[in-house]
Write a protein that holds these residues in place. Structure first.
Motif, PDB file in Angstrom:
ATOM      1  N   THR A  22       1.352   1.121   7.759  1.00 53.42           N
ATOM      2  CA  THR A  22       1.626   2.190   6.803  1.00 53.42           C
ATOM      3  C   THR A  22       1.822   3.498   7.569  1.00 53.42           C
ATOM      4  OG1 THR A  22      -0.686   2.845   6.528  1.00 53.42           O
ATOM      5  CG2 THR A  22       0.146   1.110   5.058  1.00 53.42           C
TER       6      THR A  22
ATOM      7  N   HIS B  33      -2.237   2.371   9.202  1.00 56.50           N
ATOM      8  CA  HIS B  33      -3.004   1.203   9.637  1.00 56.50           C
ATOM      9  C   HIS B  33      -2.129  -0.026   9.531  1.00 56.50           C
ATOM     10  CE1 HIS B  33      -3.266   0.435   5.303  1.00 56.50           C
ATOM     11  NE2 HIS B  33      -3.516   1.731   5.195  1.00 56.50           N
TER      12      HIS B  33
ATOM     13  N   GLU C 190       2.902   7.718   1.299  1.00 55.55           N
ATOM     14  CA  GLU C 190       2.599   6.525   2.097  1.00 55.55           C
ATOM     15  C   GLU C 190       3.667   5.459   1.898  1.00 55.55           C
ATOM     16  OE1 GLU C 190      -1.074   4.512   0.986  1.00 55.55           O
ATOM     17  OE2 GLU C 190      -1.111   3.497   2.937  1.00 55.55           O
TER      18      GLU C 190
ATOM     19  N   GLU D 156       1.262   7.281   6.476  1.00 54.13           N
ATOM     20  CA  GLU D 156       0.696   7.928   5.293  1.00 54.13           C
ATOM     21  C   GLU D 156       0.003   9.253   5.597  1.00 54.13           C
ATOM     22  OE1 GLU D 156      -2.920   6.158   3.708  1.00 54.13           O
ATOM     23  OE2 GLU D 156      -2.653   4.440   5.024  1.00 54.13           O
TER      24      GLU D 156
ATOM     25  N   HIS E 232      -6.344  -2.958   4.954  1.00 52.13           N
ATOM     26  CA  HIS E 232      -6.658  -2.461   6.296  1.00 52.13           C
ATOM     27  C   HIS E 232      -6.811  -3.715   7.153  1.00 52.13           C
ATOM     28  CE1 HIS E 232      -8.395   1.460   4.403  1.00 52.13           C
ATOM     29  NE2 HIS E 232      -7.074   1.458   4.460  1.00 52.13           N
TER      30      HIS E 232
ATOM     31  N   ASP F  65       0.876  -1.181   0.000  1.00 53.26           N
ATOM     32  CA  ASP F  65       0.000   0.000   0.000  1.00 53.26           C
ATOM     33  C   ASP F  65       0.908   1.223   0.000  1.00 53.26           C
ATOM     34  OD1 ASP F  65      -1.995   1.852   0.352  1.00 53.26           O
ATOM     35  OD2 ASP F  65      -2.511   1.242   2.397  1.00 53.26           O
TER      36      ASP F  65
HETATM   37 MN    MN Z   1      -2.962   2.922   3.526  1.00 55.59          MN
END
Ligand code: MN
Ligand code: GLY
Ligand code: MN
Length: 542
Positions: free
Chosen positions: A473, A421, A511, A475, A428, A326
């Motif tokens: 992450t 997250h 991110e 971000e 997620h 991500d």
């Molecule tokens: Mn993310």
């Protein structure tokens, strides 16, 4: 080999830890189903299949319509779980139409389970276990939920019809989420691989933008008229082309799935956090080809062709072996591949938010504190740029102090989401473990620290102290969303004339995916984000 047996053992230990005392010494059995292949209406064609995350975690098996039974007894020789994986037998139709499931021999050699047998033995295996483990507590995933593969009543009948047979869906998912929150080295390596592929895909998009600025991408005779463009002739003139190039780059490296729909948003569309469905990723950049000279600032919203967007935000990551990446990069478009003055100021501030947060990450740090720090850095940066008033502004006072601005909640109009997250099988990942409904950590750690406004935490998906082995992450972002700004248009904390100058930047997010180690963090994201490198690549200089 994927360490499924260790995942089963750790899941059982966490599960037993949450059971009432009276249940702990009973034999425990997990029964889970794999996902099934779904078909699109009236096409007889399969939709893309991706294994259900929990099933993969416990089995390492990607074959649809499979099942797993694992049994365990705390404090006995059964403490090493017995794990049986049931896979379908290849039918003639499978071989004719599709890719058949593996042979039992191949499956036994490649799965970290006690044995692999065919699904036709499943009912018999359940009946045998019911007899050999009387009084066992059988654990399944939430029933009647579209999120999890259905488990036929037929399989549960032998359990429920036995004297003191019991099936519960109360404990397994929380135990799985808690176990999945902490990754082992094999899992980190798979996430690293997904991040590596996605990092290259982000760089590919930037390099194509840079090559176009340099005039190095030209259309050969007949391109786009008598014949389609070849990949080497492909400019990025609209969001859809950026998405196509990103996905193609991942696919050619073997990634089957994206971890989520890519978000490719230019100009004010970058302020729509999940700009991808129902018309997302679908706008031209407004002027056509990316030309070095072709840039003009505009504060109007991105509705007409007159607008010259300044940035392209790409939030995209592929999946590798059911593990997600991500990554978001925001890059200059137009203006010769360089940020505008306003774009660079906002980009640099978001990078500062990220760097300051990265620097404090280590086991034991409450994620809320890093999130609060990112808002604090935003306030300082906005005061420096003059977007927010400060005590030293004309007419300023303590009402415009850093703490007062944080306490007002106004930062959420520019930065509405969480700092990051947990990431793993799902983008997620493990929500019930990341943000527990009953969370002692927040109450304990909040005592005596300055928290900012409570709305700052509304969309924070991780509310725990960090632990070694977590993958998260980082971000931060700054957005100029007309919808969110509408609520603060009359705020005295803002210098509205200064704000106007920055609005056409649209939105910036950066991110990265990081692994929490015993001493700090390991950044799993290879594509760089420093201004010099981003501008060097996007302008074709590097
Ligand atoms: Mn993310
Ligand atoms: N790509 C969705 C997110 O960053 O959370
Ligand atoms: Mn993302």
């Amino acid at each position: 080999m994927y360490p499924a047996a260790d995942h089963v053992l750790r899941t059982f230990r966490n599960l037993v830890g949450t059971l009432p005392e009276a249940e702990k010494l009973k034999p425990q059995v997990i029964l889970v189903a794999a996902g099934i292949v779904e078909y699109r209406n009236d096409t007889d064609r399969e939709l893309a299949f991706r294994q259900e995350s929990n099933f993969f975690y416990l089995s390492g098996c990607t074959t649809p319509s499979s099942y797993l039974i694992a049994s365990y007894q705390h404090g006995t020789s059964l403490e090493k779980p017995s794990i049986e994986l049931f896979i379908p037998k290849a039918s003639l139709a499978d071989m004719m139409w599709s890719v058949p499931p593996p042979s039992l021999e191949a499956a036994n050699a490649t799965h970290d389970v006690t044995r692999v047998i065919n699904t036709e033995s499943l009912t018999g295996a359940i009946e045998t276990l019911v007899k050999s483990l009387p009084g066992a507590l059988w654990h399944v995933l939430p029933r009647n939920s579209p999120q999890f593969p259905a488990l036929s009543e037929d399989y549960l009948k032998p359990i429920l019809s036995a004297e003191d047979g019991a099936v519960t869906d109360f404990y397994l998912l929380p135990a799985l989420h808690r176990t999945r929150l902490i990754k082992d080295q094999d899992e980190v390596a798979l996430i690293q691989h997904a991040c590596d592929i996605s990092s290259r895909a982000h760089e590919t998009v930037m390099r194509v933008l840079g090559a176009a600025v340099k005039g190095a991408i030209t259309h050969g005779a007949g391109a786009g008229v008598d014949r389609p463009l070849l990949p080497s002739e492909w400019l990025i003139q609209k969001e859809a082309e950026a998405e196509a190039l990103f996905v193609a780059s991942c696919r050619r490296e073997g990634a089957v799935h994206q971890a989520y729909l890519p978000i490719c948003a230019s100009a004010s569309r970058a302020s729509t956090l999940h700009y991808c469905c129902n018309g997302g990723n679908d706008k031209e950049f407004a002027w056509g080809p990316v030309e070095p000279h072709d840039h003009k600032n505009s504060n109007s919203l991105c509705t007409g062709r007159e607008l010259k967007p300044q940035v392209l935000l790409i939030d995209a990551g592929c999946e590798w072996s059911c593990y997600a990446s991500d990554i978001t990069r925001t890059m200059p478009i137009g203006n010769g591949g360089k940020f505008t003055e306003e774009g660079r100021a906002i980009y640099s501030l978001v990078l500062e938010m990220q760097t300051e947060c990265m620097d404090i990450l280590k086991p034991g740090l409450l994620w809320d504190s890093a999130h609060l720090l990112s808002h604090r850095v935003l306030v300082r940066g906005f005061q420096r740029l003059g977007i927010f008033k400060s005590p030293s502004s004309p007419g300023g006072g303590s009402w415009a102090s850093e703490e007062a601005i944080l306490a007002s909640g106004i930062t959420t109009a520019f930065y509405p989401h969480g700092l990051g997250h947990s990431l793993g099988h799902d983008v997620h990942d493990v929500p019930s473990a990341s943000k527990p409904a009953v969370n002692p950590h927040i109450a304990e750690n909040n005592a005596g620290i300055q928290l900012g406004h409570p709305t700052i935490y509304n969309f924070l998906r991780l509310r725990l102290p960090l632990e070694a082995g977590m993958v998260v992450t980082v971000e931060p972002g700054i957005y100029f969303s007309p919808h969110l700004l509408a609520a603060v248009r009359d705020s005295q904390l803002i210098d509205h004339e200064v704000l106007k100058r920055y609005e056409s930047v649209g939105g910036v997010r950066i991110e990265d995916v990081v692994h929490i180690t015993p001493n700090g963090v390991q950044n799993l994201t290879k594509v760089r984000s420093d201004v010099d490198w981003i501008e060097g690549v996007c302008s074709g200089a590097l």
